[in-house]
Write a protein that holds these residues in place. Structure first.
Motif, short mmCIF file in Angstrom:
data_model
loop_
_atom_site.label_atom_id
_atom_site.label_comp_id
_atom_site.label_asym_id
_atom_site.label_seq_id
_atom_site.Cartn_x
_atom_site.Cartn_y
_atom_site.Cartn_z
N UNK A 115 0.96 -1.15 -0.07
CA UNK A 115 0.18 0.07 0.15
C UNK A 115 0.69 1.41 -0.07
N UNK A 116 1.99 1.25 0.84
CA UNK A 116 3.04 2.42 0.68
C UNK A 116 3.51 2.40 -0.75
N UNK A 117 3.65 1.24 -1.38
CA UNK A 117 4.30 1.51 -2.70
C UNK A 117 3.21 2.18 -3.71
N UNK A 118 1.99 2.20 -3.37
CA UNK A 118 0.97 2.89 -4.14
C UNK A 118 1.02 4.34 -4.05
N UNK A 119 1.41 4.71 -2.73
CA UNK A 119 1.16 6.28 -2.58
C UNK A 119 2.63 7.10 -2.50
N UNK A 120 3.73 6.31 -2.60
CA UNK A 120 4.75 7.18 -2.66
C UNK A 120 5.08 8.34 -3.61
N UNK A 121 4.39 7.86 -4.76
CA UNK A 121 4.66 8.77 -5.85
C UNK A 121 3.39 9.68 -6.09
N UNK A 122 2.35 9.54 -5.22
CA UNK A 122 1.18 10.63 -5.78
C UNK A 122 1.56 11.93 -5.38
N UNK A 123 0.94 12.82 -6.12
CA UNK A 123 1.18 14.23 -5.76
C UNK A 123 0.30 14.96 -4.98
N UNK A 124 -0.92 14.07 -4.95
CA UNK A 124 -2.19 14.65 -4.10
C UNK A 124 -2.68 13.55 -3.32
N UNK A 125 -3.16 13.78 -2.07
CA UNK A 125 -3.90 12.58 -1.53
C UNK A 125 -5.12 13.17 -1.05
N UNK A 126 -6.10 12.72 -0.40
CA UNK A 126 -7.35 13.02 -0.18
C UNK A 126 -7.90 12.35 1.20
N UNK A 127 -9.22 12.77 1.73
CA UNK A 127 -9.55 12.08 2.88
C UNK A 127 -9.85 10.55 2.80
N UNK A 128 -10.21 10.09 1.57
CA UNK A 128 -10.82 8.76 1.29
C UNK A 128 -9.56 7.88 1.56
N UNK A 129 -8.45 8.15 1.20
CA UNK A 129 -7.15 7.47 1.46
C UNK A 129 -6.81 7.36 2.76
N UNK A 130 -6.97 8.39 3.55
CA UNK A 130 -6.49 8.36 5.09
C UNK A 130 -7.69 7.48 5.92
N UNK A 131 -8.87 7.46 5.38
CA UNK A 131 -10.02 6.66 5.74
C UNK A 131 -9.73 5.18 5.50
N UNK A 132 -9.27 5.05 4.52
CA UNK A 132 -8.76 3.58 4.12
C UNK A 132 -7.84 3.06 5.01
N UNK A 145 -10.42 -3.27 2.60
CA UNK A 145 -9.67 -1.78 2.42
C UNK A 145 -8.29 -1.86 1.72
N UNK A 146 -7.43 -2.98 1.86
CA UNK A 146 -6.47 -3.04 0.90
C UNK A 146 -6.77 -2.97 -0.47
N UNK A 147 -7.61 -3.76 -1.11
CA UNK A 147 -8.10 -3.94 -2.34
C UNK A 147 -8.47 -2.56 -2.93
N UNK A 148 -9.47 -1.97 -2.15
CA UNK A 148 -10.16 -0.59 -2.43
C UNK A 148 -8.84 0.31 -2.53
N UNK A 149 -8.09 0.34 -1.54
CA UNK A 149 -7.09 1.58 -1.46
C UNK A 149 -6.10 1.36 -2.99
N UNK A 150 -5.78 0.12 -3.22
CA UNK A 150 -4.91 -0.24 -4.29
C UNK A 150 -5.48 0.25 -5.40
N UNK A 151 -6.87 0.10 -5.87
CA UNK A 151 -7.49 0.63 -6.94
C UNK A 151 -7.73 1.85 -7.11
N UNK A 152 -8.01 2.51 -5.86
CA UNK A 152 -8.10 4.04 -5.77
C UNK A 152 -6.98 4.77 -6.13
N UNK A 153 -5.79 4.33 -5.32
CA UNK A 153 -4.43 5.26 -5.65
C UNK A 153 -3.96 4.89 -7.05
N UNK A 154 -4.32 3.67 -7.67
CA UNK A 154 -3.83 3.42 -9.00
C UNK A 154 -4.58 4.27 -9.95
N UNK A 155 -5.61 4.46 -9.83
CA UNK A 155 -6.60 5.63 -10.76
C UNK A 155 -6.04 7.00 -10.34
N UNK A 156 -5.53 7.58 -9.44
CA UNK A 156 -5.33 8.64 -8.78
C UNK A 156 -3.82 9.08 -9.52
#
Length: 437
Positions: free
Chosen positions: A71-88, A134-145
């Motif tokens: 899950x960390x690998x999915x977010x380390x190169x995101x330029x922006x995050x949102x509350x949904x990612x924190x909720x997951x 939660x892991x599955x949704x987080x992976x799909x969501x971050x990949x779309x971002x």
């Protein structure tokens, strides 16, 4: 790789991953020492305590720890995050706590199924289900971002597809389960339920390790966005994993053919990415021998050791967990190296090289002894997942097994302490600089 607006979320995932290792480490002490004959004989219901501790230890040290790092690998190169990612992240943390607390529910039936062993109580089952979702949704969501096309993005998309394929295997296995099998034999029910999905999870964990090697060695192998040594193996691994769910339309979930297929699938298709990893290590050997990268060699050696044992596996004894331990610990050490590499980039204090060396050597060498002890005991037909070791096993083999386990626990504790101190010191410095400004 730039870390900009998501530093806080990266720290949270590291914190969850380390907490999972800490809790599993506490339980691993029980697992190791209950296998001492004099300890086993002194404690009433020793086997039941051992079984409970083993189930939670496996789920936290493999499923929760590794999925948190991925899950960390999915977010380390995101330029922006949102509350949904924190909720997951909150949902994942809550589910980890539920899994841990479920070990203390009295009268729980223990199901020691492969890949994902189960405690038959509502708290555990709810926590496990919540974590998977939660892991599955987080992976799909971050990949779309993430819209930056590169080898890293290909790896992320591949991980999402592998996770979805694993989840589909779980759903199809449950849907095609023989009627009343749950009431007739819970052990077989969970074995069939997690057999296919558990095998595909290994593809995800190996892909996560491969990405870690690519990230940490990117400068030495001169990776570009379309580098074939990066994109090709990641793409092949994804394609090989995708075929898993289709087998459920050919064979019944309880058939010998389906069970043999996934065993064959992991031994052949699952060996492709490790072959590419070997090529990557050979190309980067000069960089790996440097102080800051040499600890990845510990990961590679143990992962290879586990792979060799997989070829030599003998059904029904501890040679099987020896193989699995080697592969899993190889991945774990790579993830530990990745956390050390990432901490300074998250405004945390860089861990001194001597401290990292001490921790990795203790953890790696301890597990090498522990795994070798398991192989040795396997030669004496010591049963898997049982606390009391047979008296026919040699004293040297038992000593190797117990001492290695104890040393590896010390190495694990060191990692937890080192990372938590770095995280909290970094947070304190950030708060102080904010107040001063």
């Amino acid at each position: 790789m730039l870390i900009q607006d998501n530093i806080s979320l990266c720290k949270r995932w590291i914190f969850l991953a380390v907490c999972a290792l800490a809790c599993s480490g506490l339980l691993s002490i029980i697992v190791v020492f209950l296998r001492l004959p004099f300890v086993f004989s002194l404690i009433p219901s020793a086997q039941y305590i051992f079984d409970n501790a083993l189930v939670i230890h496996v789920n936290l040290s493999i499923l929760v720890w590794m999925c948190s790092i991925i899950s960390l690998l999915f977010i380390i190169n995101l330029q922006n995050t949102n509350n949904w990612l924190s909720f997951l992240w909150v949902l994942s943390t809550l589910s980890m706590l539920l899994i841990f607390v479920s070990a203390f529910v009295p009268g729980t039936e223990v199901i020691k199924s492969n890949y994902i062993p189960v405690l038959q109580n509502k708290l555990f089952l709810f926590g496990l289900s919540l974590f998977i979702i939660s892991i599955l949704v987080n992976a799909a969501f971050t990949c779309m971002l993430n819209r930056q096309v590169s080898y890293f993005f290909v790896g992320q998309v591949g991980l999402v597809i592998i996770f979805v394929s694993s989840f589909l295997c779980l759903v199809l296995a449950h849907r095609n389960m023989p009627v009343d099998l749950y009431h007739l034999d819970k052990n077989l029910f969970y074995e069939y339920l997690f057999w296919g999905s558990g095998h595909l999870l290994q593809f995800a964990f190996t892909q996560g390790m491969f990405l870690v090697y690519l990230i940490m060695l990117s400068s030495s192998v001169n990776l570009t966005s379309n580098n074939k040594i990066a994109i090709l193996p990641l793409f092949i691994n994804m394609i090989l994993a995708v075929c898993g769910p289709f087998i459920y339309s050919i064979y019944s979930v309880n058939s010998a053919e389906l069970i043999q297929f996934f065993t064959w699938h992991m031994r052949t298709a699952g060996a492709i990415l490790p072959c590419f990893l070997t090529i990557l290590v050979c190309r980067s050997i000069k960089s790996l021998l440097n102080d800051k990268n040499s600890y990845l060699l510990h990961s590679f050696v143990l992962f290879t050791y586990g792979g060799i044992l997989g070829v030599l596996t003998v059904e029904g004894n501890v040679t099987i967990p020896a193989h699995y331990h080697g592969s899993v610990i190889g991945i774990t050490i790579a993830f530990m190296n990745f956390v050390y590499w990432l901490l300074p980039k998250l405004n945390c204090k860089e861990v001194e090289n001597f401290v990292v060396k001490l921790q990795i050597y203790a953890y790696g060498f301890g597990h090498f002894l522990h795994i070798t002890g398991l192989v040795w005991l396997g030669g004496y037909s010591a049963l898997r997942k049982v606390a009391d070791l047979p008296s026919i096993s040699s004293i040297l083999a038992r000593t190797c097994f117990i001492a290695g386990g104890a040393i590896s626990v010390i190495g694990g504790v060191l990692f937890v302490v080192i990372v938590l101190l770095s995280l909290f010191k970094g947070r304190a410095r950030s708060c102080a600089s904010w107040n001063n400004s």
